[in-house]
Design a protein around this motif. Structure first.
Motif, PDB file in Angstrom:
ATOM      1  N   VAL A  48       0.811  -1.220   0.000  1.00 12.69           N
ATOM      2  CA  VAL A  48       0.000   0.000   0.000  1.00 12.69           C
ATOM      3  C   VAL A  48       0.848   1.275   0.000  1.00 12.69           C
ATOM      4  CG1 VAL A  48      -0.459   0.343   2.490  1.00 12.69           C
ATOM      5  CG2 VAL A  48      -2.228   0.842   0.815  1.00 12.69           C
ATOM      6  N   ARG A  49       1.996   1.219   0.671  1.00 10.70           N
ATOM      7  CA  ARG A  49       2.945   2.352   0.654  1.00 10.70           C
ATOM      8  C   ARG A  49       4.351   1.813   0.457  1.00 10.70           C
ATOM      9  NH1 ARG A  49      -1.084   3.792   3.974  1.00 10.70           N
ATOM     10  NH2 ARG A  49      -0.373   2.255   5.462  1.00 10.70           N
ATOM     11  N   CYS A 160      -4.509   4.517  -4.906  1.00 12.34           N
ATOM     12  CA  CYS A 160      -4.518   3.245  -4.159  1.00 12.34           C
ATOM     13  C   CYS A 160      -4.226   2.018  -5.015  1.00 12.34           C
ATOM     14  CB  CYS A 160      -5.871   3.094  -3.477  1.00 12.34           C
ATOM     15  SG  CYS A 160      -5.944   1.672  -2.384  1.00 12.34           S
ATOM     16  N   THR A 231     -13.861  -1.897   6.295  1.00  9.38           N
ATOM     17  CA  THR A 231     -13.890  -0.447   6.387  1.00  9.38           C
ATOM     18  C   THR A 231     -15.098   0.071   5.638  1.00  9.38           C
ATOM     19  OG1 THR A 231     -11.478  -0.252   6.452  1.00  9.38           O
ATOM     20  CG2 THR A 231     -12.629   1.619   5.708  1.00  9.38           C
ATOM     21  N   GLN A 260      -9.677  10.868   4.130  1.00 13.35           N
ATOM     22  CA  GLN A 260      -8.494  11.021   3.241  1.00 13.35           C
ATOM     23  C   GLN A 260      -8.032  12.458   3.054  1.00 13.35           C
ATOM     24  OE1 GLN A 260      -7.317   8.248   3.158  1.00 13.35           O
ATOM     25  NE2 GLN A 260      -8.734   6.656   2.603  1.00 13.35           N
ATOM     26  N   ASP A 298      -8.900   7.450   8.292  1.00 12.97           N
ATOM     27  CA  ASP A 298      -7.583   7.475   7.636  1.00 12.97           C
ATOM     28  C   ASP A 298      -7.486   8.781   6.864  1.00 12.97           C
ATOM     29  OD1 ASP A 298      -7.275   4.846   8.417  1.00 12.97           O
ATOM     30  OD2 ASP A 298      -7.647   3.997   6.431  1.00 12.97           O
ATOM     31  N   CYS A 299      -6.253   9.255   6.706  1.00  7.80           N
ATOM     32  CA  CYS A 299      -6.073  10.511   6.002  1.00  7.80           C
ATOM     33  C   CYS A 299      -4.682  10.532   5.362  1.00  7.80           C
ATOM     34  CB  CYS A 299      -6.258  11.600   7.052  1.00  7.80           C
ATOM     35  SG  CYS A 299      -5.504  13.141   6.711  1.00  7.80           S
ATOM     36  N   PHE A 329      -1.091   9.324   6.921  1.00 12.80           N
ATOM     37  CA  PHE A 329       0.041   8.859   6.125  1.00 12.80           C
ATOM     38  C   PHE A 329       0.503   9.958   5.177  1.00 12.80           C
ATOM     39  CE2 PHE A 329      -3.192   5.527   6.666  1.00 12.80           C
ATOM     40  CZ  PHE A 329      -2.497   4.623   7.454  1.00 12.80           C
ATOM     41  N   ALA A 330       1.815   9.963   4.882  1.00 12.18           N
ATOM     42  CA  ALA A 330       2.308  10.825   3.809  1.00 12.18           C
ATOM     43  C   ALA A 330       2.045  10.079   2.503  1.00 12.18           C
ATOM     44  CB  ALA A 330       3.792  11.084   3.981  1.00 12.18           C
ATOM     45  N   TYR A 331       1.590  10.800   1.496  1.00 10.51           N
ATOM     46  CA  TYR A 331       1.288  10.167   0.209  1.00 10.51           C
ATOM     47  C   TYR A 331       2.505   9.409  -0.320  1.00 10.51           C
ATOM     48  CZ  TYR A 331       0.675   9.717  -4.811  1.00 10.51           C
ATOM     49  OH  TYR A 331       0.632   9.217  -6.083  1.00 10.51           O
ATOM     50  N   SER A 332       2.245   8.227  -0.835  1.00 11.68           N
ATOM     51  CA  SER A 332       3.314   7.403  -1.397  1.00 11.68           C
ATOM     52  C   SER A 332       2.896   7.026  -2.819  1.00 11.68           C
ATOM     53  CB  SER A 332       3.472   6.167  -0.501  1.00 11.68           C
ATOM     54  OG  SER A 332       4.305   5.223  -1.083  1.00 11.68           O
ATOM     55  N   ARG A 334       2.375   5.094  -6.044  1.00 13.65           N
ATOM     56  CA  ARG A 334       2.288   3.665  -6.348  1.00 13.65           C
ATOM     57  C   ARG A 334       2.185   3.441  -7.838  1.00 13.65           C
ATOM     58  NH1 ARG A 334       4.016   0.506  -2.942  1.00 13.65           N
ATOM     59  NH2 ARG A 334       5.512   2.123  -3.351  1.00 13.65           N
TER      60      ARG A 334
HETATM   61  N1  SAH Z   1     -10.179  -0.203   2.087  1.00 12.77           N
HETATM   62  C1  SAH Z   1      -9.829   0.686   3.054  1.00 12.77           C
HETATM   63  C2  SAH Z   1      -8.344   0.781   3.351  1.00 12.77           C
HETATM   64  C3  SAH Z   1      -7.394   0.936   2.250  1.00 12.77           C
HETATM   65  S1  SAH Z   1      -5.695   1.060   2.621  1.00 12.77           S
HETATM   66  C4  SAH Z   1     -10.456   1.979   2.715  1.00 12.77           C
HETATM   67  O1  SAH Z   1     -10.875   2.204   1.623  1.00 12.77           O
HETATM   68  O2  SAH Z   1     -10.541   2.811   3.580  1.00 12.77           O
HETATM   69  C5  SAH Z   1      -5.639   1.912   4.147  1.00 12.77           C
HETATM   70  C6  SAH Z   1      -5.282   3.343   4.065  1.00 12.77           C
HETATM   71  O3  SAH Z   1      -3.998   3.529   3.510  1.00 12.77           O
HETATM   72  C7  SAH Z   1      -6.176   4.187   3.190  1.00 12.77           C
HETATM   73  O4  SAH Z   1      -7.364   4.539   3.828  1.00 12.77           O
HETATM   74  C8  SAH Z   1      -5.315   5.390   2.909  1.00 12.77           C
HETATM   75  O5  SAH Z   1      -5.447   6.377   3.908  1.00 12.77           O
HETATM   76  C9  SAH Z   1      -3.903   4.819   2.977  1.00 12.77           C
HETATM   77  N2  SAH Z   1      -3.290   4.754   1.649  1.00 12.77           N
HETATM   78  C10 SAH Z   1      -3.691   4.030   0.588  1.00 12.77           C
HETATM   79  N3  SAH Z   1      -2.890   4.256  -0.480  1.00 12.77           N
HETATM   80  C11 SAH Z   1      -1.965   5.161  -0.077  1.00 12.77           C
HETATM   81  C12 SAH Z   1      -0.868   5.805  -0.737  1.00 12.77           C
HETATM   82  N4  SAH Z   1      -0.597   5.586  -2.010  1.00 12.77           N
HETATM   83  N5  SAH Z   1      -0.119   6.677  -0.014  1.00 12.77           N
HETATM   84  C13 SAH Z   1      -0.410   6.911   1.290  1.00 12.77           C
HETATM   85  N6  SAH Z   1      -1.420   6.332   1.955  1.00 12.77           N
HETATM   86  C14 SAH Z   1      -2.206   5.466   1.287  1.00 12.77           C
END
Ligand code: SAH
Ligand code: SF4
Ligand code: F3S
Length: 433
Positions: A48-49, A160, A231, A260, A298-299, A329-332, A334
């Motif tokens: 995910v990150r 994501c 979730t 988010q 989550d944010c 989380f800091a944006y990562s 992907r």
């Molecule tokens: N299915 C869940 C969780 C997904 S992953 C949902 O939709 O809420 C969990 C969390 O990781 C996400 O809610 C998001 O805040 C974080 N996340 C996902 N991709 C990310 C990315 N590329 N960079 C940073 N945080 C991310």
């Protein structure tokens, strides 16, 4: 043989590890938490990150040394395995098997190949795979259990990776879920957490019952005392589901509702499908139906295009709602995702600075909320001995707050009333009454 499992990532992955452990136990293997005494090492991965990926590769470096020293069987499963089998074969030629997110039911075959010294790889993407139906049972002294109700995600939030590694949404038949929960209740399980990337979409487009109807059915099962789910996606949070918080006595007063970002501009770029005023409206409805509901979220900060003004809007939302907790989380960036092509990147330094500030603001809010619990008597499900102190027990309130207090071992697995005497940033201190 003895097997060791290392798990990265979300509750879905934790539960997949439990499922694999169950299948291995059924086949006569035993689990160990000591890597040095293991014959089989399974690494269940998350992509995910970037940080999760880095942790995985650094662990694999250490595992190679173990492999060189003695002939263990090493397997990689989960989201990195699903996505990057060619990279893994190339970078980690010493691994014995690769299983994807839909093929964990093949763990027995993978181990058998490993024993013969052959390589096994299966990352076939199969929505309605048998892996959705594995029921781990008889885990010793289990008080809480996860139950998979759906898998995959159709939302494609632009940042994501999950839809690419977990495939499209598919729901498990309600009959199968209800049967599993009944047998968990017979086993002595008191609390269940229903798992899905987007539980609000449960059974969408099928003839089977809706998610609120499933909750109502599970609420009737004797022995189960608490029900949770993760979730929820704000855009799909229906009024009928919100009403469940006012109607169902076993449904805990807690919802995890990721927002988010607090900026409509960023939410649009993220492809989230709601505006902040719609989000706030849903939270208000939740509070109207259940005044004491705890809300966590989550944010992401530093998403491409996030300006100071957008970040301020996120802070405004946080101080306005006063969340009980936030995973931030800091944006990562992907690979494969749409946002990876966005050009207006925020520098890593700025993103980390914003993250640090946001976390300090939220810490004060959480502390204030935990302090407000002082003097209250709360129901705690006692989970076991506290890790911090041998004399303490630890458990959770219905709002999902951790409570530590003194008590006897006979309380483990029971619901007890505890008076809160002190609120800290991450937990509460209580006294059994
Ligand atoms: N299915 C869940 C969780 C997904 S992953 C949902 O939709 O809420 C969990 C969390 O990781 C996400 O809610 C998001 O805040 C974080 N996340 C996902 N991709 C990310 C990315 N590329 N960079 C940073 N945080 C991310
Ligand atoms: Fe990822 Fe969005 Fe699906 Fe959650 S809803 S898993 S954040 S794509
Ligand atoms: Fe990670 Fe896969 Fe979960 S990417 S967050 S383990 S669905």
């Amino acid at each position: 043989m003895k097997f060791f499992i290392e798990t990265f990532g979300c509750q879905m992955n934790e539960h997949d590890s439990e499922k694999m452990a169950h299948l291995l136990r059924v086949n006569g293997h035993t689990q160990t938490d000591q890597i040095k005494e293991s014959d089989i090492i399974i690494v269940n991965t998350c992509s995910v990150r970037q940080k999760a990926e880095q942790k995985f590769f650094s662990l694999m470096g250490r595992l190679k040394k173990i492999k060189d020293a003695r002939g263990v069987i090493i397997g990689v499963t989960g989201c990195i395995a699903q996505q990057e089998k060619e990279v893994l074969k190339d970078r980690l030629p010493y691994i014995d098997f690769i299983l994807g997110t839909s093929t964990i039911h093949k763990i027995k075959d993978a181990i058998e190949y490993g024993e013969k010294g052959s390589f096994f790889c299966d990352v076939t993407e199969n929505g309605c795979s048998p892996s959705l139906f594995i029921k781990p049972w008889c885990i010793e002294n289990r008080i809480k259990a996860y139950v998979t109700i759906m898998k995959g995600c159709n939302n494609f939030c632009s940042y994501c990776i999950v839809p690419y590694v977990r495939g499209r949404e598919i729901s498990r038949p309600s009959k199968d879920i209800i049967e599993e929960v009944k047998s968990l209740a017979q086993e002595g399980v008191k609390e269940i957490t229903l798992l899905g990337q987007n539980v609000n979409s449960y059974n969408k487009g099928t003839d089977d019952i809706s998610f609120p109807a499933l909750l109502r059915a599970l609420n009737k099962i004797d022995g189960i005392e608490r029900i949770r789910f993760v979730t929820s996606h704000p855009k799909d949070l229906s009024d009928e589901l919100i009403d469940c918080f006012g109607e169902l006595n076993k449904l805990c007063e807690h919802i995890h509702l990721p927002f988010q970002s607090g900026s409509d501009k960023i939410l649009k770029l993220m492809n989230r499908g709601y505006t902040i005023s719609e989000y706030v409206e849903k939270v208000e409805r939740l509070k109207k139906v259940c005044s004491k509901i705890a809300i966590t979220a989550d944010c992401i900060v530093g998403f491409p295009g996030e300006e100071e003004e957008d970040f301020k809007e996120t802070l405004n939302l946080i101080t306005h709602i006063e969340f009980d907790g936030i995973f931030s989380f800091a944006y990562s960036k992907r690979k494969y995702t749409k946002a990876a092509l966005f050009l207006e990147e925020v520098s890593r330094d700025v993103a980390l600075e914003r993250l640090k500030y946001l976390q300090s603001v939220q810490k004060q809010i959480t502390l204030k909320k935990n302090k407000a619990m002082e003097g209250r008597i709360l129901e705690v499900l006692v989970e076991g001995k506290s890790k911090g102190s041998k004399d303490d027990l630890t458990g959770r309130t219905r709002h999902n707050r951790i409570v530590n207090f003194k008590g006897g071992d006979d309380m483990i697995g029971r619901l007890v009333d505890v008076k809160i005497i002190k609120g800290y940033a991450n937990s509460l201190r209580g006294e059994w009454i």
